[in-house]
Write a protein that holds these residues in place. Structure first.
Motif, PDB file in Angstrom:
ATOM      1  N   ARG A 171      20.027 -21.747  -9.782  1.00 23.69           N
ATOM      2  CA  ARG A 171      19.418 -21.071  -8.648  1.00 23.69           C
ATOM      3  C   ARG A 171      20.216 -19.805  -8.379  1.00 23.69           C
ATOM      4  O   ARG A 171      21.262 -19.574  -8.980  1.00 23.69           O
ATOM      5  CB  ARG A 171      19.359 -21.961  -7.407  1.00 23.69           C
ATOM      6  CG  ARG A 171      20.658 -22.189  -6.661  1.00 23.69           C
ATOM      7  CD  ARG A 171      20.348 -22.961  -5.369  1.00 23.69           C
ATOM      8  NE  ARG A 171      21.548 -23.294  -4.613  1.00 23.69           N
ATOM      9  CZ  ARG A 171      22.118 -22.482  -3.735  1.00 23.69           C
ATOM     10  NH1 ARG A 171      21.642 -21.283  -3.547  1.00 23.69           N
ATOM     11  NH2 ARG A 171      23.192 -22.870  -3.069  1.00 23.69           N
TER      12      ARG A 171
ATOM     13  N   VAL B 135      13.507 -16.086  -3.433  1.00 26.24           N
ATOM     14  CA  VAL B 135      13.238 -16.832  -4.662  1.00 26.24           C
ATOM     15  C   VAL B 135      13.651 -18.294  -4.525  1.00 26.24           C
ATOM     16  O   VAL B 135      12.958 -19.204  -5.017  1.00 26.24           O
ATOM     17  CB  VAL B 135      13.912 -16.187  -5.890  1.00 26.24           C
ATOM     18  CG1 VAL B 135      13.268 -14.855  -6.208  1.00 26.24           C
ATOM     19  CG2 VAL B 135      15.412 -16.031  -5.702  1.00 26.24           C
ATOM     20  N   ASN B 136      14.762 -18.542  -3.849  1.00 33.95           N
ATOM     21  CA  ASN B 136      15.189 -19.931  -3.679  1.00 33.95           C
ATOM     22  C   ASN B 136      14.211 -20.714  -2.811  1.00 33.95           C
ATOM     23  O   ASN B 136      13.941 -21.892  -3.065  1.00 33.95           O
ATOM     24  CB  ASN B 136      16.585 -19.989  -3.067  1.00 33.95           C
ATOM     25  CG  ASN B 136      17.679 -19.541  -4.032  1.00 33.95           C
ATOM     26  OD1 ASN B 136      17.499 -19.583  -5.253  1.00 33.95           O
ATOM     27  ND2 ASN B 136      18.804 -19.107  -3.500  1.00 33.95           N
TER      28      ASN B 136
ATOM     29  N   ARG C  23      10.715 -21.503  -4.675  1.00 39.63           N
ATOM     30  CA  ARG C  23      10.786 -22.276  -5.917  1.00 39.63           C
ATOM     31  C   ARG C  23      10.918 -23.762  -5.589  1.00 39.63           C
ATOM     32  O   ARG C  23      11.727 -24.141  -4.742  1.00 39.63           O
ATOM     33  CB  ARG C  23      11.990 -21.807  -6.743  1.00 39.63           C
ATOM     34  CG  ARG C  23      12.139 -22.482  -8.086  1.00 39.63           C
ATOM     35  CD  ARG C  23      13.255 -21.829  -8.901  1.00 39.63           C
ATOM     36  NE  ARG C  23      14.513 -21.769  -8.195  1.00 39.63           N
ATOM     37  CZ  ARG C  23      15.138 -20.656  -7.834  1.00 39.63           C
ATOM     38  NH1 ARG C  23      14.609 -19.484  -8.084  1.00 39.63           N
ATOM     39  NH2 ARG C  23      16.291 -20.708  -7.185  1.00 39.63           N
TER      40      ARG C  23
ATOM     41  N   ALA D 170      11.162 -24.944 -11.874  1.00 38.97           N
ATOM     42  CA  ALA D 170      10.954 -23.501 -11.910  1.00 38.97           C
ATOM     43  C   ALA D 170       9.814 -23.154 -12.856  1.00 38.97           C
ATOM     44  O   ALA D 170       9.674 -23.752 -13.922  1.00 38.97           O
ATOM     45  CB  ALA D 170      12.235 -22.808 -12.363  1.00 38.97           C
TER      46      ALA D 170
ATOM     47  N   ASP E  89       3.305 -16.605  -9.983  1.00 40.60           N
ATOM     48  CA  ASP E  89       3.867 -17.532  -9.005  1.00 40.60           C
ATOM     49  C   ASP E  89       4.613 -16.744  -7.920  1.00 40.60           C
ATOM     50  O   ASP E  89       5.197 -15.697  -8.184  1.00 40.60           O
ATOM     51  CB  ASP E  89       4.832 -18.484  -9.718  1.00 40.60           C
ATOM     52  CG  ASP E  89       5.480 -19.472  -8.770  1.00 40.60           C
ATOM     53  OD1 ASP E  89       4.744 -20.230  -8.124  1.00 40.60           O
ATOM     54  OD2 ASP E  89       6.721 -19.465  -8.673  1.00 40.60           O
TER      55      ASP E  89
ATOM     56  N   GLU F 172       7.369 -17.039  -6.462  1.00 42.37           N
ATOM     57  CA  GLU F 172       8.788 -16.779  -6.680  1.00 42.37           C
ATOM     58  C   GLU F 172       9.005 -15.425  -7.352  1.00 42.37           C
ATOM     59  O   GLU F 172      10.008 -14.758  -7.124  1.00 42.37           O
ATOM     60  CB  GLU F 172       9.409 -17.891  -7.541  1.00 42.37           C
ATOM     61  CG  GLU F 172      10.896 -17.689  -7.804  1.00 42.37           C
ATOM     62  CD  GLU F 172      11.438 -18.626  -8.858  1.00 42.37           C
ATOM     63  OE1 GLU F 172      12.639 -18.492  -9.185  1.00 42.37           O
ATOM     64  OE2 GLU F 172      10.684 -19.479  -9.364  1.00 42.37           O
ATOM     65  N   HIS F 173       8.063 -15.009  -8.158  1.00 49.07           N
ATOM     66  CA  HIS F 173       8.191 -13.778  -8.936  1.00 49.07           C
ATOM     67  C   HIS F 173       7.775 -12.538  -8.158  1.00 49.07           C
ATOM     68  O   HIS F 173       7.918 -11.424  -8.657  1.00 49.07           O
ATOM     69  CB  HIS F 173       7.338 -13.871 -10.204  1.00 49.07           C
ATOM     70  CG  HIS F 173       7.774 -14.930 -11.160  1.00 49.07           C
ATOM     71  ND1 HIS F 173       8.356 -14.638 -12.374  1.00 49.07           N
ATOM     72  CD2 HIS F 173       7.741 -16.281 -11.079  1.00 49.07           C
ATOM     73  CE1 HIS F 173       8.646 -15.766 -13.006  1.00 49.07           C
ATOM     74  NE2 HIS F 173       8.276 -16.771 -12.235  1.00 49.07           N
TER      75      HIS F 173
ATOM     76  N   ALA G 142      13.016 -14.233 -11.670  1.00 50.58           N
ATOM     77  CA  ALA G 142      13.103 -15.580 -11.121  1.00 50.58           C
ATOM     78  C   ALA G 142      14.026 -16.365 -12.059  1.00 50.58           C
ATOM     79  O   ALA G 142      14.828 -15.769 -12.779  1.00 50.58           O
ATOM     80  CB  ALA G 142      11.716 -16.194 -11.044  1.00 50.58           C
TER      81      ALA G 142
END
Length: 809
Positions: A51, A188-189, A192, A196, A202, A204-205, A334
Motif C-alpha cells: 500500500r 488510493v488507499n 482500494r 488491488a 477503477d 483507485e486509478h 495505483a
C-alpha cells in the motif's frame, strides 16, 4: 558483498518483483543486513509495495532508523503549509557524522573560497550526494525508494558499503511534498479493497481534482527551486545550500511504460550550464544503463526532458555547481496498472528507483574527486564580464534582493542595490536575470523565459561596472533588507484618512478598513491631498488608533486629513467612487487549471492576508453569486452554463476578473465578444517532419512581452510594470468601443524568450487587458497570467485593482 552485486541483490532478490508480477510481500532475508535496523515499514505494520505509505509513516520510520543506526543522523527541515513534517536523514560513517559540521565547513569552501582549495584538499573530502524524492505527491515510487535506499545504507554490513560511507555523505529527503503525498495516498488507499485491481477505470486509478501532484496551494514545487515562493521549497533550499552537494538526484514518475534518466535533450541545456556538467551526466548514465539492463528494464535518455528552466530540481543544481540528474519512472498510479507491455506494479516502480539510486552512489564513489574538482572549478572559473544588475531601492526591490540572499548571491549597496555577475554564483545570476531571444531548439519542456529584469514589480536594469570596481566588494548586504513605505501621519481635527497607493499591503489595508465597517472611496482624480488611485475613508480623531495600527500592520502610508481648515473638499462628489465591501470568490474544481487557481488562492490568502471563497465551478449556476463583490476566473475549461451565470452576476453589479485561458474561455461567452486572431499558416504539401517543425515556429511557449498601458485608466493608477508573461499564440483584436483597452502589446513585443516570428508579428497592437462594463457590473479580461508561479507578478497590481476598484471605471 560488493556494491554492484548489492544492486543486483536489491533488484532481484530483496524486492522479488518483476514487471509483470503481482504485488507480493517483500523479502529481506537475503543479504548481509543488520537485524538491529528496522525494516521498511515494520513500525507501520505492513510491507513495502502493498500500500502507499503516508507522510506520518515516513516520519515514523525515519525516526526509528535514526535511533537504531549509528550511520544515520535524522531531523526535519521544516513543516509544510498543512503543518506536516518534512524529514531528512544524513547517512555516512559514524566518524563522518561526528565531524559533520567540519565536513560542511570544508565543503562550502569549494563555493566561496574556491581559489584557495587545492587538489590535495579535495582528495581528503567526502563527496556529498543529495537524494530528493516526492516533489510531486502522486508520483509515489520515489518516497518508498528513498526509504529503501536509507535502509540499505543503514543496514548493509558489507565491507564495500562501510568503505563507501567513509568517502561519502548522503542526504536523503524522501518526501518533499507531504501535503500532496497525503492527498494521493489517502485517496488510493481508501479506494482500494483487499484485492488491488489493475483496471485503469477503477476509482483507485483516478484521483479527484486537484490531485496529489501539487502542494497545499496547488503549486508545482518542481518549478519553485529558484523562485522559492512556497514554504516547502524555501525550507528545503536552506538545507541544500548548507550542504552544497556535488550530486543532486531528483526522482519522479511519468506516463508510459519505460524508465528515463538524464542526460536530456542536448539542444535544450541552459546556456549557463557548463559543457563539463553534461559530460559528467553521461558518465553517470552508463551506470544506470548497466544496472537497469540487469533487471531487464527498458529505458530511454536524451529525449523529451530538458535542462533549461532553472526552477526545476535537476536544472537548478546544474547552474549552482552541482550535477543534477532527473529520473522518470513509468507510474503505476495505483498498486497495479495494465500496460501494453504487461502489468506494471508499484513494487516494480520502487525497485527501479532504488536501482538507479544505488547506481548513483556507486558512480559518485568512483567519481568522488572528479565531482569535487568539478564543483571547485565551477566556482573558481566564473567568466569575468564586468556586468551587474542594478535594483532600485523600493519595496519590490527589497523583496528581490532578499531572494538573492536566500541563494547566497552577493548583493552590494552602491546607492542602489547591485548584483555583480563576477562572483562565485555569477552563473546563477546570469541564468536568473539575462535576456535570451535566440535558441538552438524551439521546443521546450517548460517555459522559455523568466528574466528577473522584467517579471517582477522590481525596477531592474543591467549595467557595466567600471574596470576598477569589478572586483570590489562594496558594502556587501549580509542580511535581509526592507524599505520603509508605511507610517501614520497625524493631523488636527481629522475628518478622514487617505490610504496611499503603492505599497504591497495597500489592497490588504483597504480590505481591513472595509471589513471593520468603514466606507471606502477610491479617488478617480486628484482631490484635496489625495492623488488618483488613493483611497479615502471618512472618520475622526476616535479612529486614529485604528489607522495607526493599520499603517503599522499592513506597512502602508496613511495620512489623516485635517478638518476645520476652511478649505472645501468635495469628498462626497464625483471625484471619488464608493467601493463595495470586498467579498472575493475563486472558481475551482474539475476542469480548472489547479496551478493557476492555486497561484491566486496563495497570493490572496498567504501573501496578502485577504480571504477568498473557493467555489466549485461545476455548481456556479446554482450558487448565489450576488454575495460576492468579485468572482475570479483563472486558466481552465469551464461548464457551458457557467458563462451565462457569470454574465447574469455581472449585469447585476458584480465584477468578473478572468485571466489567461480562463479569459479566453470567458471571451467566448457573453462576458466577452472580442474577435480572436491567430497565425494563419499554409501547411499544405508539407511532409510530416516539415509539418512538425513548422508548427513549432508558430508558438509562444512561455515568453515575456512588452505592453503599452493606458495610464489614464483607473486600473493603472500606481502601476509601473511594462511586461507580461505570455503562454499561447492566440490574441484579441482591438474593439471599436473606446476606453475599454487597458493594455496592448507593443509592435516590438518580445522582451525575452522564444516567440515564433509569425506570433511576434501578430502580437503587436493586440489587446493585453480589456476592462468593460456589462449591465451594472464590470468584466476585466487579462490575456496573460498576472500571478504566474507566484513570482511573475509584473501585472499583479493591475489585477488587484480590478478586483477592488472595478467600480471606478
Amino acid at each position: 558483498m560488493g556494491l554492484r552485486s548489492g544492486v543486483v541483490l536489491v533488484s532481484l532478490g530483496l524486492f522479488g518483483l518483476g514487471f509483470s508480477q503481482s504485488v507480493s510481500v517483500w523479502d529481506f532475508k537475503q543479504g548481509n543486513y543488520s537485524s538491529a535496523i528496522p525494516r521498511p515499514f515494520d513500525p507501520a505494520g505492513f510491507k513495502v509495495g502493498t500500500r502507499h505509505i503516508t507522510s506520518s509513516e515516513v516520519v515514523e520510520y525515519m525516526r526509528a532508523i535514526d535511533l537504531a543506526s549509528d550511520r544515520v543522523s535524522g531531523g526535519d527541515y521544516g513543516r509544510s503549509f498543512d503543518n506536516r513534517v518534512m524529514p531528512f536523514a544524513v547517512v555516512s560513517s559514524p566518524e563522518n557524522l561526528k565531524n559533520l559540521s567540519k565536513i560542511i565547513e570544508e565543503n562550502r569552501k569549494n563555493v566561496f573560497e574556491a581559489g584557495r582549495v587545492t587538489d590535495a584538499d579535495l582528495a581528503k573530502k567526502p563527496v556529498i550526494v543529495w537524494v530528493g524524492c516526492g516533489v510531486h505527491g502522486n508520483e509515489a515510487s520515489g518516497v518508498e525508494a528513498g526509504l529503501m535506499t536509507l535502509y540499505h545504507l543503514a543496514a548493509d554490513r558489507s565491507a564495500e558499503t562501510e568503505k563507501m560511507l567513509q568517502q561519502m555523505v548522503v542526504i536523503i529527503a524522501p518526501n518533499y511534498n507531504p501535503d500532496g503525498r497525503d492527498r494521493f495516498a489517502n485517496w488510493v488507499n481508501s479506494q482500494r479493497g483487499a484485492l488491488a485491481l489493475a483496471d485503469g477505470q477503477d476509482r483507485e486509478h483516478s484521483e479527484p481534482w486537484p490531485g496529489g501532484r501539487t502542494n497545499k496551494y496547488w503549486f508545482d514545487l518542481n518549478r519553485d527551486w529558484f523562485p522559492l515562493t512556497q514554504v516547502e521549497s524555501s525550507r528545503r533550499h536552506e538545507l541544500v545550500i548548507k550542504f552544497r552537494p556535488q550530486l543532486v538526484l531528483d526522482f519522479h514518475e511519468q506516463g508510459g511504460e519505460n524508465y528515463f534518466f538524464q542526460p536530456g535533450v542536448q539542444s535544450r541545456v541552459n546556456r549557463y550550464t557548463p559543457k563539463r556538467n553534461q559530460e559528467l551526466t553521461f558518465e553517470f548514465a552508463r551506470y544506470y544503463a548497466k544496472d537497469l539492463e540487469k533487471v531487464s528494464e527498458a529505458y530511454f535518455t536524451e529525449q523529451r526532458y530538458d535542462d533549461f528552466y532553472i526552477g526545476k530540481g535537476s536544472t537548478y543544481p546544474d547552474v549552482t555547481g552541482s550535477v543534477g540528474i532527473l529520473f522518470e519512472q513509468a507510474s503505476s498510479r495505483a498498486l497495479r496498472r495494465e500496460t501494453p507491455l504487461g502489468e506494471l506494479t508499484f513494487g516494480n516502480t520502487i525497485r527501479n528507483q532504488v536501482v538507479t539510486a544505488l547506481a548513483s552512489l556507486e558512480a559518485a564513489r568512483d567519481m568522488r574527486t572528479t565531482l569535487l574538482k568539478y564543483q571547485r572549478d565551477f566556482f573558481r572559473d566564473v567568466p569575468s564580464t564586468g556586468a551587474a544588475f542594478e535594483i532600485a531601492k523600493d519595496e519590490a526591490g527589497a523583496k528581490l534582493v532578499n531572494l538573492m540572499l536566500q541563494h547566497e548571491i552577493r548583493v552590494e549597496d552602491r546607492g542602489k542595490w547591485v548584483v555583480p555577475v563576477d562572483q562565485p554564483l555569477g552563473r546563477l545570476v546570469q541564468a536568473m536575470f539575462e535576456v535570451q531571444k535566440e535558441f538552438d531548439d524551439t521546443v521546450f519542456y517548460d517555459i522559455s523565459a523568466w528574466s528577473l529584469q522584467y517579471v517582477t514589480e522590481a525596477r531592474v536594469k543591467k549595467i557595466m561596472l567600471p574596470d576598477t570596481q569589478v572586483s570590489m566588494k562594496t558594502n556587501v548586504v549580509d542580511k535581509p533588507v526592507s524599505v520603509s513605505v508605511g507610517g501614520y501621519v497625524k493631523a488636527d481635527n481629522p475628518v478622514g484618512f487617505i490610504l496611499r497607493k503603492g505599497a504591497s499591503g495597500f489592497h490588504g489595508a483597504v480590505f481591513d478598513a472595509m471589513e471593520s465597517g468603514r466606507v471606502a472611496y477610491f479617488a478617480t482624480r486628484a482631490i484635496g491631498s489625495a492623488a488618483p488611485g488613493d483611497v479615502f475613508i471618512a472618520g475622526g480623531s476616535q479612529d486614529e488608533s485604528f489607522f495607526t495600527g493599520l499603517a503599522r500592520d499592513r506597512r502602508v502610508r496613511i495620512e489623516a486629513v485635517p478638518g476645520q481648515t476652511g478649505e472645501i473638499v468635495s469628498w462626497g462628489g464625483n471625484a471619488v467612487t464608493r467601493l463595495p465591501k470586498a467579498r472575493i470568490a475563486l472558481l475551482v474544481g474539475e476542469g480548472v487549471d489547479s496551478n493557476n487557481a492555486g497561484e491566486v488562492w496563495w497570493m490572496l490568502d498567504r501573501e496578502l492576508g485577504i480571504p477568498v471563497a473557493l467555489l466549485d465551478a461545476s455548481r456556479v449556476s446554482a450558487l448565489d453569486l450576488s454575495r460576492y463583490s468579485a468572482v475570479l476566473v483563472t486558466g481552465g475549461r469551464y461548464p457551458m452554463d457557467a458563462g451565462e451565470a457569470l454574465a447574469t452576476y455581472a449585469r447585476g453589479g458584480g465584477t468578473v476578473v478572468a485571466t489567461a485561458s480562463g479569459a479566453v474561455w470567458a471571451n467566448g461567452t457573453s462576458l466577452g465578444g472580442l474577435k480572436s486572431a491567430s497565425v494563419s499558416a499554409d501547411y499544405s504539401g508539407m511532409s510530416f517532419g516539415q509539418l512538425q517543425e513548422a508548427r513549432q515556429v508558430d508558438l509562444a511557449p512561455g515568453a515575456i512581452l512588452a505592453v503599452d498601458y493606458d495610464s489614464t485608466h483607473p486600473l493603472m493608477f500606481g502601476v509601473d510594470s511594462p511586461a507580461a508573461f505570455r503562454e499561447g499564440a492566440s490574441f484579441w483584436e482591438v474593439p471599436a468601443e473606446s476606453g475599454v483597452v487597458v493594455g496592448r502589446y507593443r509592435s516590438d513585443a518580445v522582451l525575452s524568450g522564444f516567440v515564433g516570428p509569425g506570433v511576434a508579428e501578430l502580437a503587436g497592437g493586440k489587446v493585453a487587458i480589456l476592462a468593460k462594463r456589462l449591465g451594472s457590473g464590470r468584466v476585466v479580461l487579462f490575456a496573460d497570467n498576472p500571478n504566474f508561479r507566484g513570482f511573475m507578478t509584473a501585472q499583479r497590481r493591475i489585477w488587484l485593482n480590478s478586483i477592488f476598484f472595478g467600480r471606478a471605471f
